[in-house]
Design a protein around this motif. Sequence first.
Motif: not given
Length: 591
Positions: A335-364
């Motif tokens: 099941x998971x093999x089919x899910x992963x390969x299908x998601x890759x082929x259909x471009x459903x693998x995405x990125x989520x971007x989490x910010x990293x900052x040097x200071x609390x008031x910094x624009x990431x």
Amino acid sequence: MVKNAEAFPFENQDSSVPSAEQNPSALADVDVSGNGAANASDRGLQTMFEFDPNDGTLKWSDDEAASRIFGVARDQIASTGTAFSECILDDEDEARVAAFVGQRPSYACEYQLRRPDGKGHWVEERGGWIGTGPNRRLISVIRSIEGRKRREEQLSWLALNDELTGLLNRAHLRKTLETHIARLESGEQTGAYILAGIDDVGAINADFGFEAADKVIVETSQRLSGVLGPKDRIGRVAGTKFGIIINDCDAEELRQVCVRLLNVVRENVVNTKSGAVAASVSLGAVSLPEQATTTNETMTRAEAALDAAKRIGKSSWSLFTDKTDVVSMRRRNTHMSDVILTALNERRVRLAFQPIVGDLDEVPAKFECLIRMHGEDGQLVPAPEFIPAAERLGLVHLLDRRVLELALNTLAVCPNIHLNVNISMETVKDFVWAEGYIALLRAHQEFTNRITVELTETQIIDSIDATIEFVSEIKRLGCSFGIDDFGAGYTSFRNLKAMDIDILKIDGSFVTGVSSSRENQLFVRTLLDLARNFGMKTVAEWVDNEADAMLLKGLGVDYLQGFMIGKPEITPDWLPEGAPNDAPQRSVERG
């Protein structure tokens, strides 16, 4: 306990070179009251004394420092060699005894001084004879190493135990299980291995928060431990799973044990700061040695039995059978093999971007790329459901490749963004896939100076040579390299230097609640000092409140990452529409 270090020629000692104990940022607080408490004013505490063999007297170069080391008033510090020796816990070091009576030219040793309350305080002492005739004197330096000893004890404990629960850690439990199976095979006794998994921890995290989830994990571990026999063993083998070794039981007794474990968890709610949580566990059991004869086989079959129990419903248990293995593992893999390969082929693998900052008031401007996968129904598939399966099925190389492609697309349209991407050790170790990954970087070398490639420390330990070679190649192309979850493993100093690391990301378990945890503060300080000595930048993960953030910056952490800074977003406002799946022709800049 080390009582005697290698003797050294005293005349060649260079007292101007600072040691770890003399570095305030590397030394734990030292107690001066004799009660084991910490005192920041005694970091690097040391002094010197001169011993006169003619009358047996001691003269201290710094009476104040000596009194603090001994934990007494200045007029009570040892003034003779005999009085000094009486303050030493356990047997006095032989080399030290011989030196004081003139039978050795020099000595070096470590021992514990007895404080007024009877507790010991670790010190290091090094000395040697100078002069001749009646002017001959023994000159020695004594310094506190209590902080170092405490760190060594903590690391020794962590090598065997899980920090959150205090149970055996996965590695130690595996060794214990291996010994248990060998003993069962050599006799007539039977036993069992049970895998306990807490039900719906994801929902607890979502509804009550991570702190409440940790409380549930700890409370569950205590309840399970409390109903085991004196010869049974339990350890934390994963974030929400516990492995339990039952020393002696037949089939009927195993059923009774499972029912008792289920009941002890669900019979009372777990009270957390966020509210009461009704916790429960599901169990997968394996009879030993009947159903498994190796550690890997035992743990794998227990996982299959736990899967079967979870399909029944919450607070259920299942005993492994051959049918369990076939139905659970094969169905899940297919099941998971089919899910992963299908998601890759259909471009459903995405990125989520989490910010990293040097200071609390910094624009990431720095972000970690976290992999996300949408199911056919549009819902997110939790990473723990597909990443381990991808590794097991040999598909993780494809996910690593896709993450890098998406990151490069993002860098192409956002010229002021720096991205951190994760790679699996399976890709690093596979020559063909590693070369393909490097070739993709080489083809987009105009972006490589804005990419940091991350590997987790626990993965690196398993294949250090492949890691060093891979890191060398990507750094040659301009990428930076970071170790993720640092502190979770035990990478040697030699390997740290060989890998030429740019970024150390401190394991989140040491960051969460650091403002109220003295132990975590000590660990973070030690890691920061290590990073500075190697010229590395540091990132603290899992920062979720301002108190922790302010303390971490005060300690010298370079960057902060966590829910307080920002949650991972698939479509942040700075990302052009359509990117990174369909890279647009325009670019945006970060102000």
